[in-house]
Design a protein around this motif. Structure first.
Motif, PDB file in Angstrom:
ATOM      1  N   LEU A  12       0.854  -1.183   0.000  1.00  0.00           N
ATOM      2  CA  LEU A  12       0.000   0.000   0.000  1.00  0.00           C
ATOM      3  C   LEU A  12       0.891   1.234   0.000  1.00  0.00           C
ATOM      4  N   LEU A  20      -7.276   6.248   4.738  1.00  0.00           N
ATOM      5  CA  LEU A  20      -7.349   4.948   4.079  1.00  0.00           C
ATOM      6  C   LEU A  20      -8.689   4.287   4.395  1.00  0.00           C
ATOM      7  N   ILE A  22     -10.174   0.540   3.678  1.00  0.00           N
ATOM      8  CA  ILE A  22      -9.738  -0.770   3.192  1.00  0.00           C
ATOM      9  C   ILE A  22     -10.832  -1.787   3.500  1.00  0.00           C
ATOM     10  N   TRP A  36      -2.775  -2.648  11.286  1.00  0.00           N
ATOM     11  CA  TRP A  36      -1.977  -1.670  10.533  1.00  0.00           C
ATOM     12  C   TRP A  36      -0.820  -1.254  11.439  1.00  0.00           C
ATOM     13  N   THR A  65     -14.795  -3.016   6.975  1.00  0.00           N
ATOM     14  CA  THR A  65     -14.067  -1.931   6.337  1.00  0.00           C
ATOM     15  C   THR A  65     -13.258  -1.169   7.388  1.00  0.00           C
TER      16      THR A  65
END
Length: 514
Positions: A12, A20, A22, A36, A65
């Motif tokens: 990424l 972000l 995702i 992360w 998400t």
């Protein structure tokens, strides 16, 4: 398991300040979460990812998400599964470039390469983990190390697929090195080439030159390399740094090839790597890190904590510790004699937000319940911890110091300790037992390194400091996955401050339910 069919998963590439979003859909057969690593997620611990800590797992067929913003960070971080041993194959690089109009604090390199160091088992790593849980023994060591998913041509299986890094003579390039290995610190070197360290854990450092990098699981290190040797082919190589005596480890070497343009097809030159137990080289390398600027090192301390890092053993007949070991015991691990136990019916963060009782307590001890000669001969009566989901409560904005004291329970070992949601200043380290009267005088409060993962000196201690300005529940654990599975972890509950910007955001609507 893989991500988008890739191993390692996608790199990424983002900029400092980006938000972000995702979308993670689980099409595998195991529950999974994503973390992360190293992202300081202000007010957004719902995106942090450790299973049953900040979220319940994404079950097969479900989607979650992740949403978070990169705030005042640039450099190399990474992302990985945070569900048992799925991190063995579910991980990738997170490269954060400077904002538009900004630049690196060094001359821009001609090329950049992610270098993801990993471990490989010739069977499903979840089955390796399950076997160890049944037998009570340590899990089998890996069959290979990898560089960008390939073991290299020193193994019999991958001579046609060894990773190659093409360069031109005279150019300077940047290697973004990530240790994604499950259970092993690694030495890394390039034949006949020196490396200049310029960043670690997404924080720029005062540059220094080295022939070898020691990097623990969870850590990232950026190095500049100049292609200043005769055109040819040179091995990059990584092998184990195994600090614990008499503990099995994967004694193999992974390679990639640094290939000069018009360098021919000759056999690459192999670098000279340190021996597996070269703690002196590992310590000397780590000691050279310094922050590029002074920063804001906390000098006033509100919370002075002392955590012992212990291995140990536990009786299998106790509830939730099923095993079939001949002596009816299995390995365990703990901090301050508490072996961390994950809840199963709710995540800790959800329970905190919803005021759900019975999921966790906030009585994690600030000091060991029993004082002893931590690095001496430890009585076997101190080998057995208690089990619990215990957190330590911090007021918003409090200045925290933690002494991480290695112990000689079972064996001394370099434990890479990772704190979620924060970076911290590494202000000191030393051998033996920490002395609160004399050791603080040697702390570096001027330019200490600013990390998110730090190794504990084998048979010694390390001191870290941070400001608790990120509300939520944040896990602190050993990044050797075998040890976090044994309970080498705890969590901080950081209270809300004043106003919206100091208050935990509400959970997202699609947060997975247990």
């Amino acid at each position: 398991m893989t991500v988008n069919g890739q191993f390692p998963g996608p790199t990424l590439e983002v900029r400092n300040g980006d938000t972000l979003i995702i979308k993670a859909t689980n099409r595998g057969r195991y529950n999974i979460t994503l973390h992360w690593h190293g992202v300081r997620q202000m007010r957004s611990p719902w995106a942090d990812g450790p299973e049953f800590v900040t979220q319940c797992p994404i079950r097969p067929g479900q989607t979650y998400t992740y949403r978070f913003t990169i705030e005042d960070q640039e450099g190399t971080l990474w992302w990985h599964a945070h569900s048992k041993w799925l991190r063995a194959t579910v991980y990738g690089a997170l490269v954060i470039y400077p904002k538009l109009g900004s630049s690196y604090p060094f001359r821009r390199p001609a090329k950049e390469f992610p270098v993801l160091l990993g471990e490989w088992w010739n069977r499903d790593p979840m089955q390796v983990l399950q076997q160890s849980m049944v037998t009570g023994a340590a899990p089998n060591v890996s069959d290979a190390y990898t560089i960008n998913g390939q073991p290299g041509d020193l193994y019999p299986c991958s001579s046609q697929d060894t990773t190659i890094f093409p360069v031109r003579a005279g150019e300077t390039f940047l290697l973004r090195i990530i240790n994604a290995a499950l259970n092993q610190q690694l030495f890394f070197s390039i034949a006949n080439h020196q490396m200049t360290v310029v960043e670690a854990d997404a924080v720029y450092t005062k540059p220094f030159t080295t022939n070898v990098v020691m990097i623990g699981p969870g850590q990232t290190t950026n190095v500049l390399v100049t292609a200043n040797q005769p055109p040819g082919r040179y091995y990059m190589a990584a092998t184990a740094y195994a600090s614990a005596p008499n503990v099995a480890y994967d004694n193999t070497t992974t390679t990639a090839i640094l290939e000069y343009q018009r360098g021919g097809s000759s056999r690459p030159v192999l670098p000279q790597l340190p021996v597996w137990n070269d703690t002196n080289t590992a310590k000397a390398f780590t000691a050279r890190f310094r922050s590029l600027s002074r920063g804001e090192v906390p000098t006033r301390i509100d919370e002075n904590l002392f955590f012992t890092i212990n291995l140990g053993q536990i009786n299998c007949s106790r509830p939730s510790f099923r095993c079939q070991a001949p002596n009816n015991t299995r390995f365990t691990a703990s901090m301050n004699n508490v072996s961390f136990s994950l809840p199963t019916r709710n995540s800790i963060l959800q329970a905190m937000y919803q005021n759900t009782p019975g999921v966790f307590t906030t009585d994690f001890p600030p000091v060991p319940p029993v004082q002893f000669d931590y690095t001496g001969n430890v009585s076997r009566g101190l080998w057995t911890p208690v089990s619990g989901t215990k957190l330590y409560r911090l007021k918003f904005g409090s200045h925290v110091q933690i002494i991480l004291q290695n112990t000689n329970i079972v064996t001394v070992e370099d434990h890479p300790m990772h704190l979620h949601g924060y970076h911290f200043y590494v202000v000191g380290s030393g051998q033996g037992n920490f002395n609160p009267k004399t050791d603080p005088a040697r702390f570096n409060l001027v330019d200490p390194p600013f990390r998110n993962t730090v190794g504990t000196t084998p048979g010694g201690w390390v001191a870290i400091r941070f400001v608790a300005d990120n509300p939520g529940v944040w896990l602190m654990h050993c990044h050797l996955d075998v040890h976090i599975g044994w309970g080498l972890a705890m969590a901080f509950l950081v209270e809300n401050g004043v106003g919206e910007l100091q208050t935990l955001e509400p959970p997202p609507l699609d947060l997975p339910q247990c």
